[in-house]
Design a protein around this motif. Structure first.
Motif, PDB file in Angstrom:
ATOM      1  N   ALA A 266       0.830  -1.202   0.000  1.00 29.92           N
ATOM      2  CA  ALA A 266       0.000   0.000   0.000  1.00 29.92           C
ATOM      3  C   ALA A 266       0.865   1.252   0.000  1.00 29.92           C
ATOM      4  O   ALA A 266       2.065   1.187   0.271  1.00 29.92           O
ATOM      5  N   CYS A 267       0.261   2.405  -0.351  1.00 33.41           N
ATOM      6  CA  CYS A 267       1.022   3.653  -0.160  1.00 33.41           C
ATOM      7  C   CYS A 267       0.376   4.504   0.911  1.00 33.41           C
ATOM      8  O   CYS A 267       0.450   5.728   0.866  1.00 33.41           O
ATOM      9  N   GLY A 268      -0.229   3.858   1.885  1.00 37.80           N
ATOM     10  CA  GLY A 268      -0.739   4.572   3.040  1.00 37.80           C
ATOM     11  C   GLY A 268      -2.242   4.778   2.998  1.00 37.80           C
ATOM     12  O   GLY A 268      -2.943   4.182   2.181  1.00 37.80           O
ATOM     13  N   LYS A 269      -2.694   5.630   3.910  1.00 37.84           N
ATOM     14  CA  LYS A 269      -4.116   5.980   3.969  1.00 37.84           C
ATOM     15  C   LYS A 269      -4.272   7.404   3.479  1.00 37.84           C
ATOM     16  O   LYS A 269      -3.285   8.135   3.365  1.00 37.84           O
ATOM     17  N   LEU A 270      -5.499   7.809   3.231  1.00 40.46           N
ATOM     18  CA  LEU A 270      -5.741   9.183   2.809  1.00 40.46           C
ATOM     19  C   LEU A 270      -5.287  10.153   3.898  1.00 40.46           C
ATOM     20  O   LEU A 270      -5.518   9.912   5.092  1.00 40.46           O
ATOM     21  N   ILE A 271      -4.639  11.214   3.487  1.00 42.33           N
ATOM     22  CA  ILE A 271      -4.228  12.272   4.402  1.00 42.33           C
ATOM     23  C   ILE A 271      -5.506  12.996   4.863  1.00 42.33           C
ATOM     24  O   ILE A 271      -6.478  13.061   4.108  1.00 42.33           O
ATOM     25  N   PRO A 272      -5.525  13.540   6.101  1.00 41.00           N
ATOM     26  CA  PRO A 272      -6.712  14.250   6.562  1.00 41.00           C
ATOM     27  C   PRO A 272      -7.203  15.257   5.521  1.00 41.00           C
ATOM     28  O   PRO A 272      -6.390  15.859   4.815  1.00 41.00           O
ATOM     29  N   THR A 273      -8.481  15.417   5.477  1.00 44.77           N
ATOM     30  CA  THR A 273      -9.228  16.308   4.558  1.00 44.77           C
ATOM     31  C   THR A 273      -9.422  15.695   3.163  1.00 44.77           C
ATOM     32  O   THR A 273     -10.181  16.223   2.361  1.00 44.77           O
TER      33      THR A 273
END
Ligand code: 4UW
Length: 538
Positions: free
Chosen positions: A355-362
């Motif tokens: 994975a390349c992470g989770k969505l950044i806030p907002t």
């Protein structure tokens, strides 16, 4: 509803300012570490010259340069300023000063050729250029008034260094009302199709991504962090980290004018670097060559990877070899003003090596079925669409491309195929857009095709990516020769190399009878990609 939201709260410390009359420059300057000790803290060190600049000096330089631009050179709100320079200790100063007078920053790769530079100068409508002395010859033919970054020997051109040392006001900024909604920067990207286009980013876009970067960089607690910057500051990745964002958290950044593996190892040891935002070829090189070179990477705490896919195997090998270094992939685009995903913890990153992470806030995302256009549930592959306050306003002067990329509700079509799992981790599977990524740099097939077609013995051409372990992808050309012509692979390669920046070179050529096209005349790149795979194994 098929919409994925970032589930993480930004917290009050990094809250995104909503006042309409805040601009990027005033925000960055207000976030500078305060007080005498912080003033003396080193902001940038140039690895090759050992020159450095403190936070206090950056602030005073920004004030003087902004005054000089405004009062001396009559740069006004809305004027476009073209910056052509490798990473340097003055790069940030120039960016912030330009933004502070309401002018619009456009940056370019110093590797670009004269004609590539001329195109961007023309397309952006630049009123003034600021150039590294060694790149000046590329700007002279454009006729755009130019000043140099550092002092020239013959004194014919004004320089930023002279302007900073001149008698301009170094205590106040010129009073220019700049709003969040005003355009701040125009960066060039080919997007999902065609040639390079100006990505229009507003002050609001930059302010939002800077706040998100400060939040995700997670370095504010220990302000003795040392970053290494070989990622170029003309690109969104480098501009957001080193040009603007990291100045808000008080770290020191060691600058490299260009990436060099050995120099990187020396820099890490000499300056006790602990953070490197990197790209996959660098991770690859560390895994393959660091042992041989007799390295000392003990100071490193975190290495990022973005701009191109990093394979699961490479991720795992890296972790095995360097267990003390946190490897944090992230995904972003110029059109989203930088990072859209991140890993909040090393435990998460280790548990999700693909994975390349989770969505950044907002950020919100949708995964859209390519056939039906409908949003898909977790684990189903489709085109990733993004929404956030960081999404570009438009492509400069190109309504058609803008409408094809951002829908009426503000969703950005990324041109990337991926999926999101039930825990919100984002996986990028493949690029569906035409873009080729060589060492993280963009190469637009359409641009190379038009160069190829300008050859008198080439009747038709198509360019596709070929996977390459070390560099990510290389451009390969399919060429239809004129009847009776004996044009060779090498001649084609040389012809293109003479006209484009080195990273865009066509590196493989195959001759073909005709280019497969759809009924509407679009090149069927997928067919050529499968053909190239077949050729490579047969
Ligand atoms: N995995 C697979 C990835 C990945 C990827 C990008 O040249 P652009 O327009 O923009 C960039 C921006 C990179 C960036 C990454 C992390 C970060 O924090 C940051 O913030 C400043 C910036 O590369 O190319 C965009 C295209 O590059 C591919 C993908 O195809 C995307 O559409 N790409 N990151 N981790 N592919």
């Amino acid at each position: 509803t098929g919409i994925y939201h970032s589930l993480v709260n930004l917290g009050t410390k990094h809250e995104i300012p909503t006042k309409p009359d805040i601009n990027t420059a005033s925000l960055v300057l207000s976030q500078f570490p305060q007080g005498d000790i912080a003033d003396a803290r080193i902001a940038f060190i140039d690895l090759s010259t050992n020159q450095s600049i403190s936070y206090g000096e950056v602030r005073r330089s920004v004030y003087s340069l902004a005054s000089a631009l405004f009062h001396g050179l009559e740069v006004r709100k809305g004027d476009v300023v073209f910056l052509l320079s490798p990473n340097s200790i003055l790069y940030s100063t120039i960016c912030i000063a330009v933004l502070s007078v309401g002018a619009i920053l456009t940056t370019a790769n110093p590797l670009n050729t004269k004609s590539e530079i001329a195109k961007q100068v023309h397309d952006s409508g630049a009123k003034l250029a600021i150039s590294a002395p060694e790149e000046l010859h590329k700007l002279i033919p454009t006729g755009v008034p130019t000043i140099l970054t550092s002092s020239p020997s013959d004194g014919k051109f004004l320089s930023v260094e002279e302007l900073i040392q001149g008698c301009y006001d170094s205590i106040h900024l010129p009073h220019v009302p700049v709003m969040q909604s005003d355009t701040a920067a125009v960066l060039y990207s080919s997007g999902t199709t065609g040639v390079s286009k100006g990505v229009v980013l507003t002050h609001s876009n930059l302010i939002t991504i800077m706040k998100l970067l400060c939040w995700s960089a997670d370095v504010s607690a220990s302000q003795d962090d040392v970053f290494l910057a070989f990622i170029p500051m003309f690109h969104i990745y480098g501009l957001m980290f080193f040009g603007l964002g990291l100045l808000c958290v008080g770290v020191t950044t060691v600058l490299m004018q260009k990436y060099d593996f050995h120099a990187m190892l020396v820099a890490i040891k000499k300056h006790k670097v602990n953070n490197i935002p990197a790209v996959p070829p660098v991770i690859h090189a560390l895994v393959k060559h660091a042992k041989k070179e007799g390295y000392d990477l003990s100071s490193l705490r975190r290495v990022g990877s973005g701009a191109a896919p990093l394979s699961k195997e490479m991720t795992q090998e890296f972790r095995k070899m360097f267990p003390w270094i946190q490897l944090r992939p992230g995904y972003g685009l110029t059109e989203s003003c930088g990072g859209a995903t991140y890993f909040g913890s090393d435990i998460d990153a280790k548990a999700h090596p693909e994975a390349c992470g989770k969505l950044i806030p907002t950020f919100c995302a949708k995964v859209i079925d390519i056939e039906t256009g409908k949003p898909l549930p977790p684990h189903k592959e489709g085109e990733l669409w993004l929404k956030s306050g960081t999404i570009m306003k438009e492509y400069l002067g190109n309504v058609e491309a803008t409408n094809a990329t951002i829908d009426s509700e503000g969703w950005l079509r990324t041109g990337d195929l991926g999926y999101i799992d039930e825990n919100g981790f984002v996986y990028i599977v493949e690029r569906i857009k035409e873009l080729i990524k060589h060492k993280g740099y963009q190469v637009a097939p359409a641009e190379l095709e038009s160069v190829l077609l300008s050859h008198p013995l080439i009747v038709d051409a198509a360019v596709i990516p070929v996977e390459d372990e070390e560099t990510g992808q290389i451009p390969m050309a399919y060429v239809v020769r004129a009847a009776g012509s004996e044009l060779s692979e090498d001649q084609v390669i040389q012809f293109v190399a003479g006209q484009v920046a080195p990273y865009k070179k066509v590196r493989r050529v195959s001759f073909i009878d005709n280019i497969p096209r759809s009924a509407a005349g679009k090149i069927l790149r997928k067919d050529l990609v499968s053909q190239s795979k077949y050729q490579l194994v047969s």
